[in-house]
Design an enzyme around this catalytic site. Sequence first.
Site, PDB file in Angstrom:
ATOM      1  N   SER A 133       0.822  -1.208   0.000  1.00 38.61           N
ATOM      2  CA  SER A 133       0.000   0.000   0.000  1.00 38.61           C
ATOM      3  C   SER A 133       0.862   1.266   0.000  1.00 38.61           C
ATOM      4  CB  SER A 133      -0.954  -0.037   1.201  1.00 38.61           C
ATOM      5  OG  SER A 133      -1.910   0.974   1.140  1.00 38.61           O
ATOM      6  N   ASP A 136      -2.263   6.155  -3.446  1.00 35.77           N
ATOM      7  CA  ASP A 136      -1.124   5.516  -2.795  1.00 35.77           C
ATOM      8  C   ASP A 136      -0.645   4.375  -3.680  1.00 35.77           C
ATOM      9  OD1 ASP A 136      -3.377   3.967  -2.403  1.00 35.77           O
ATOM     10  OD2 ASP A 136      -2.776   3.273  -0.423  1.00 35.77           O
ATOM     11  N   ASP A 175      -1.010   1.151  -3.943  1.00 34.06           N
ATOM     12  CA  ASP A 175      -1.919   0.165  -4.535  1.00 34.06           C
ATOM     13  C   ASP A 175      -3.255   0.774  -4.929  1.00 34.06           C
ATOM     14  OD1 ASP A 175      -2.968   0.511  -1.973  1.00 34.06           O
ATOM     15  OD2 ASP A 175      -3.488  -1.606  -1.737  1.00 34.06           O
ATOM     16  N   ASP A 182      -5.815   2.084  -3.406  1.00 35.94           N
ATOM     17  CA  ASP A 182      -7.086   1.856  -2.722  1.00 35.94           C
ATOM     18  C   ASP A 182      -7.509   3.094  -1.935  1.00 35.94           C
ATOM     19  OD1 ASP A 182      -5.296   1.744  -0.615  1.00 35.94           O
ATOM     20  OD2 ASP A 182      -6.075  -0.126   0.232  1.00 35.94           O
TER      21      ASP A 182
END
Length: 452
Positions: free
Chosen positions: A104, A246, A248, A250
């Site tokens: 992340s 960010d 990833d 999400d």
Amino acid sequence: MGRLFGTDGVRGVANADLTAELALGLSVAAAHVLAEAGTFEGHRAVAVVGRDPRASGEFLEAAVVAGLASAGVDVLRVGVLPTPAVAHLTGALGADLGVMLSASHNAMPDNGIKFFARGGHKLADELEDRIESVYEEHRTGAPWQRPTGAGVGRVKSYDQGLDQYVAHLIGVLPNRLDGLKIVLDEAHGAAARVSPEAFARAGAEVITIGAQPDGLNINDGCGSTHLDLLKAAVVEHKADFGVAHDGDADRCLAVDHTGAEVDGDQILAVLALAMREHGTLRHDTVVATVMSNLGFKLAMEGQGLATVQTSVGDRYVLESMKEHGFALGGEQSGHVIILDHATTGDGTLTGLLLAARVAETGRSLADLASVMERLPQVLINVPDVDKSRVRTSAELSAAVVEAERELGSTGRVLLRPSGTEPLVRVMVEAADIEQARSVASRLADVVKSALG
């Protein structure tokens, strides 16, 4: 062995904490546990596997794929895609589980493994605990049941994933984005191709930064945890606003045309009013965490909307949404869940819907975000204390009561033990920043004396 799973999968320094052996073993254990839970329903199991562009993701992906295939699971490798894309494809392709390799917003040396169940849903705590238990049993000597011959899993690349996911995103939008100029900061991460493609297909003029991942530069001075580059780019290009993801993708934070940050609370507020107008905000309620700014709750109350608060973590937001049938929830950090269209936080979807609201209303993002006023918030981390006694210390309880009396209805106190470090977080909100600082400092001193 301490619990491997944290609030968002298994995470650690790649090749030190998170090794190829651990990734392989956890993947085999996940296959066994989900099969035992009836997930595979008697047919050949299928898994979707994706990753962010970290260099370590290459060998960790190989380990995960090997583990799943050795357990008899067919694997569809979707390559570098955002976490919500892997979750979406897990559901859309009817796969039995999904695996995302990402840490992340963490720096490059870290990596992580997130598992999704059928439908693209995050695993419940009890399933994570069972995976850990099975992994540990076999790590200490119990043999795996291994298929042979035609029973082993087959591995294929699934190259249609990006287009399929972008088409899903475009299909969700209530209107096009023509006429908007938007800067996208991709954090040199998993959305470097997806997000610009989606915004451009929706009609926006797109300027990208942080969109040249090389495996080493993910989140490095850019993205949702480092907004200065985006702020400068939005002002330089005279853009309508900017969006930051960010690693990833999400989560989503934004920057208005003046370069001012628009955080997750403000994004939630804007989307809540848009969804109510469109009749999709079920029960006229938004789910947020205890860390959301008090200004968010006051703004929603002023608009006739209810708020429900959960513990910190998007998984707790999601649990509340599912349990009570709510449609919108999220965190101040930018995890926003629109449950009708995603099973997890989706930064690209959030950014697109925010842009759609700007285009639909003809109002600036700054104007839309002004529906809530962020109360000054001060956060102090108090290290090296016994965090287990936060809720039992009489001295600390008395200090909190006195602080809340002083702040009244326009302030708030939150003491929260860290989930990963020996420290206590002291958060104070007040109408005046100096008052917030003063109260937070006094409470931090009490935490040190009472719990030190």
